[in-house]
Structure formats: C-alpha cells, structure tokens
Design an enzyme around this catalytic site. Structure first.
Site, PDB file in Angstrom:
ATOM      1  N   CYS A 102      -1.126  -3.736  -5.591  1.00 55.72           N
ATOM      2  CA  CYS A 102      -0.720  -4.394  -4.351  1.00 55.72           C
ATOM      3  C   CYS A 102       0.781  -4.677  -4.330  1.00 55.72           C
ATOM      4  O   CYS A 102       1.372  -4.851  -3.264  1.00 55.72           O
ATOM      5  CB  CYS A 102      -1.493  -5.694  -4.149  1.00 55.72           C
ATOM      6  SG  CYS A 102      -1.248  -6.921  -5.452  1.00 55.72           S
ATOM      7  N   ASN A 103       1.408  -4.723  -5.505  1.00 59.87           N
ATOM      8  CA  ASN A 103       2.836  -5.057  -5.565  1.00 59.87           C
ATOM      9  C   ASN A 103       3.745  -3.884  -5.876  1.00 59.87           C
ATOM     10  O   ASN A 103       4.967  -4.008  -5.771  1.00 59.87           O
ATOM     11  CB  ASN A 103       3.086  -6.140  -6.620  1.00 59.87           C
ATOM     12  CG  ASN A 103       2.609  -7.494  -6.166  1.00 59.87           C
ATOM     13  OD1 ASN A 103       2.646  -7.801  -4.978  1.00 59.87           O
ATOM     14  ND2 ASN A 103       2.151  -8.315  -7.090  1.00 59.87           N
ATOM     15  N   ARG A 104       3.186  -2.739  -6.267  1.00 58.03           N
ATOM     16  CA  ARG A 104       4.048  -1.626  -6.663  1.00 58.03           C
ATOM     17  C   ARG A 104       3.322  -0.286  -6.589  1.00 58.03           C
ATOM     18  O   ARG A 104       2.092  -0.227  -6.717  1.00 58.03           O
ATOM     19  CB  ARG A 104       4.574  -1.831  -8.080  1.00 58.03           C
ATOM     20  CG  ARG A 104       3.525  -1.684  -9.174  1.00 58.03           C
ATOM     21  CD  ARG A 104       4.089  -1.914 -10.567  1.00 58.03           C
ATOM     22  NE  ARG A 104       4.534  -3.269 -10.736  1.00 58.03           N
ATOM     23  CZ  ARG A 104       5.808  -3.620 -10.970  1.00 58.03           C
ATOM     24  NH1 ARG A 104       6.739  -2.683 -11.081  1.00 58.03           N
ATOM     25  NH2 ARG A 104       6.137  -4.886 -11.117  1.00 58.03           N
ATOM     26  N   GLY A 130     -14.543  -8.753  -0.108  1.00 54.59           N
ATOM     27  CA  GLY A 130     -14.321  -7.904  -1.278  1.00 54.59           C
ATOM     28  C   GLY A 130     -15.030  -8.514  -2.474  1.00 54.59           C
ATOM     29  O   GLY A 130     -15.508  -9.653  -2.418  1.00 54.59           O
ATOM     30  N   GLN A 159      -4.249  -2.742 -15.124  1.00 53.85           N
ATOM     31  CA  GLN A 159      -4.031  -1.762 -14.063  1.00 53.85           C
ATOM     32  C   GLN A 159      -3.286  -0.539 -14.599  1.00 53.85           C
ATOM     33  O   GLN A 159      -3.586   0.600 -14.215  1.00 53.85           O
ATOM     34  CB  GLN A 159      -3.247  -2.411 -12.924  1.00 53.85           C
ATOM     35  CG  GLN A 159      -4.035  -3.493 -12.203  1.00 53.85           C
ATOM     36  CD  GLN A 159      -3.169  -4.326 -11.271  1.00 53.85           C
ATOM     37  OE1 GLN A 159      -1.974  -4.550 -11.527  1.00 53.85           O
ATOM     38  NE2 GLN A 159      -3.748  -4.818 -10.187  1.00 53.85           N
TER      39      GLN A 159
END
Length: 417
Positions: free
Chosen positions: A51-53, A188, A119
C-alpha cells in the site's frame, strides 16, 4: 553482473498515483514475465507491491533503468515523464543499501515496522516460483533478510512503534469519545484487517462486523472476536448501521461508492461516520471525503499520528545503519567476486586446452620411440612457452604506459611467493 532498483513510495508519490502501480498478487506472475520480456537480454527481476510502495529490483549484465521505467509507466498507463518525477533509482551498492533498509523497516511510513519484511519475503517467493529470480537477486534478498533480523534483534528500532491499526484507533478516538458505544465494520479479512480488528476489539466496541468476499474467512475472523460477518453484496444497504468503517482489500475498483455513503448518511440523520481506507488502490471513492459528517482517512493521512512515536526510535536508526553498511560491503564484495567467475572459467578452459595439447604431443613422441626423459622435457618446455607467451608479448609492447602496467602485473602474478 549489475543490480538496480526503480520505485515509488509514500514519500515520492501521492496515493492517487501509487494506486495505478499496485500489482494484484494473483497477477504478479504475469507481470514478472512481462517485465522480463521487455528487456532485450535475460534479466533477474522481482516486484514488491504494498500500500505504501511499488519497487522493481533487477539484475543483469548492465543497468537498464530507462527500459525499466518505460515498462512500469506502461503497466500503470502513465506517461514516462510523469512517473519519472515521482520515482527513485538506485544502482550497485545504493540498490543493496535500499533493499536492506526496506527489509529492516527503516524506509517505512511506520519506522521499524515488521510487516514489510513479510511482504518482501512474499515478493521474493513469487519471483522465485515464477523463475524470475536468479543467483544475484536471491543473494541480495537473503542477505537483506539476515540484516533485518540482526537490526531487529540488536537495536530498539521496533520500540514505541505505532502501527497503521493503532493509528486508526487513535484517530477514531478523536471523533467518538467512547468507542465502546460504536459499531465497527471491517471490509476485508487480510493481515492488515486482522491487526485492525485486534486493536479495535481491545477497546470493546458495541459490535464488530466483517464483510469479505470469502465468507469462510470472514466468519473465522469474526468469531475469533465475538463478531458477525456479512457479504459484500449487503454493504450498500447496511452501511448506515456502522459508526466506524475500516477497509483494506485487494480490489482493483472501489467497493464503497459515493452514492452508498450518501444514502447511509441520510439514514443516520447526520450522525458522523469515521472511515479509514488502508487499501491501494482505494476501496472507498475519494469524493466521499468531501461529504459533511464523514471523516475519511487514507494511508497517507495517518502520517501525523504515526510520526508521533518516531523520535523515540531515531537513536536506534544510527545503530541499524551501521549494520546495514556492513551488510552492503559484504554483498558488494560477493558481487565483485562473482563478476570474476567468467574470467576464471575462461582461464581454466584455456589452461586445460594447453595441457591437453601438450599431453597429446607427448604421447605421439612416446609412440615414435623417444625416451620418457626427453618427452617430459619437451612437455614442460611447451607448457612454459604457452604460459609465458602472453606476458612476454605485453612486456615487449611498443607503448611505455602499457609496458609499465605489464611489468607490475607480471611481478604480481609470477615473481611474488
């Protein structure tokens, strides 16, 4: 072998740009194949998408950042010059240092958070399973995992860490004085939502409800916290029941639209709604933020709350960087040694060819009846001439600078014991 990295993150690009380059996990294998095919020659590749990169790691005979940038721009249906202004590029030791800092949580929005390591490991697993990972990138990532482990075990980089989930709870407290009187909906059922459910459940809200595409997963998560589950199809007609909505799915399109929220607000009769969209691409249409009585936050909006604990961990960053620097030096030394492997193999092949030629000639001399002593003398002389032919040719070079270099090389290789 060269290594390079191209990426964009929460520091360089706004969420509306980042969501164009979010790679769905089920399509990542296809994206890796497309990326490799975009290069003229074989390359090792891996894609990290959170979500950030979004980051692309590559290894090959030569750095090809322009080609990597073009492929990523095409994948996100964005002009190259627009994307270029929001990306960072690293080569060699800078690429290794970036990978180590990412794995260690030093480049995250939440300094020292550990979720990014999982991740990254998943991105490496997918790349390996698809055949896109070779020896060089595999070595880079395995060393990044080892460095991250050392950083986490020997420094306090994770101390006082404020997670996305904890930040969402803190923000909700600014809207509702007592969370115990609120009904909370989670859209979710992935890892991020599991964390959020755990944090909100600790505040004992009036009710917890899970909406997810997979009913079994939603039921399991809801039951573990004394909650209920609903289907995604029921969201529009039941949205008004909830005071707090936290969403984080892998959907490529918004699940909660402007019309659905407007309808929910009418039924709530101006009672406020607190919404947090942790997904990239976003689950909640951005226009919802403009509605009165709705407090909508995205991952980028949580920065202020998250940064409140950063100062306590800055001292640990210095120690972490020392560990990372050592890891980078060791990786680059390994890479430099590996770059010599083709030359070493060529030297071995050449020396073996000389050996076989001299052995074959010696056998012919023996067959002709020559003595073993004369044959051995001939064989050794032949090997000596072949070995010294190149050095002697360089020593007799017409250009003085070349002769100087040759003399030093000959002394180093043949005259030092």
């Amino acid at each position: 072998m060269a290594v390079w990295t191209l990426g964009l993150n929460h520091k360089t690009a706004p969420i509306d740009l980042r969501e164009r380059f979010a790679f769905a996990s089920e399509k990542l294998d296809q994206s890796l194949r497309g990326l490799r095919q975009s290069f003229a020659t074989h390359k090792e590749v891996a894609i990290l998408s959170t979500c950030n990169r979004t980051e692309i790691y590559c290894a090959g005979d030569e750095v090809q950042i322009p080609q990597t940038l073009k492929w990523l721009a095409d994948a996100g249906n964005t002009q190259v010059n627009v994307l270029a202004s929001h990306t960072y590029r690293f080569e060699g030791d800078a690429s290794a240092r970036h990978a180590f800092r990412v794995a260690s949580g030093l480049d995250s929005m939440v300094l020292g958070e550990s979720q990014i390591l999982g991740q990254l490991k998943e991105a490496v697993r997918v790349a390996s399973d698809s055949g896109a990972l070779g020896t060089t990138l595999n070595q880079l990532f395995q060393r990044s995992f080892a460095v991250a482990k050392e950083v986490r075990s020997t420094t306090e980089i994770g101390a006082h860490s404020i997670s996305m989930a904890a930040a969402a709870v803190r923000l909700s407290g600014r809207i509702f004085e007592n969370i115990k009187e609120t009904n909370v909906l989670f859209v979710g059922a992935g890892e991020m939502i599991e964390l959020c459910v755990a944090h909100f459940a600790a505040k004992s809200p009036k009710s917890i409800t899970i909406a997810n595409r997979s009913a079994d997963r939603a039921d399991l998560l809801a039951q573990s916290h004394g909650g209920l589950s609903i289907s995604l199809a029921d969201l529009p007609k039941r949205l008004h029941e909830f005071d707090i909505v936290i969403s984080c799915t892998a959907s490529t399109l918004p699940l909660i639209g402007l019309g659905a929220v407007k309808s929910a607000l009418r039924k709530r009769k101006s009672k406020p709604m607190f919404m947090v969209d942790l997904a990239v691409p976003r689950d909640i249409e951005p226009e919802v933020k403009d509605l009165r009585d709705v407090y909508l936050y995205t991952v980028d909006d949580l920065t202020e709350v998250i940064n409140s604990g950063q100062v306590h961990r800055q001292a640990a960053v210095v120690n972490a960087e020392v560990i990372i620097d050592d890891g980078v030096q060791k990786f680059m030394a390994w890479l430099a040694h590996r770059n010599q492997v083709p030359l070493i193999q060529e030297l071995n092949y050449q020396a073996d060819a000389w050996r076989q030629a001299e052995v074959m000639r010696a056998r012919k001399l023996i067959d002709k009846g020559q003595s073993i002593e004369s044959v051995l003398e001939s064989l050794s002389m032949g090997m000596m001439k072949k070995m010294l032919n190149g050095p002697l040719r360089e020593l007799n070079h017409a250009e003085e600078p070349q002769r100087v270099k040759a003399r030093e090389a000959v002394k180093q290789m043949f005259l030092k014991v």
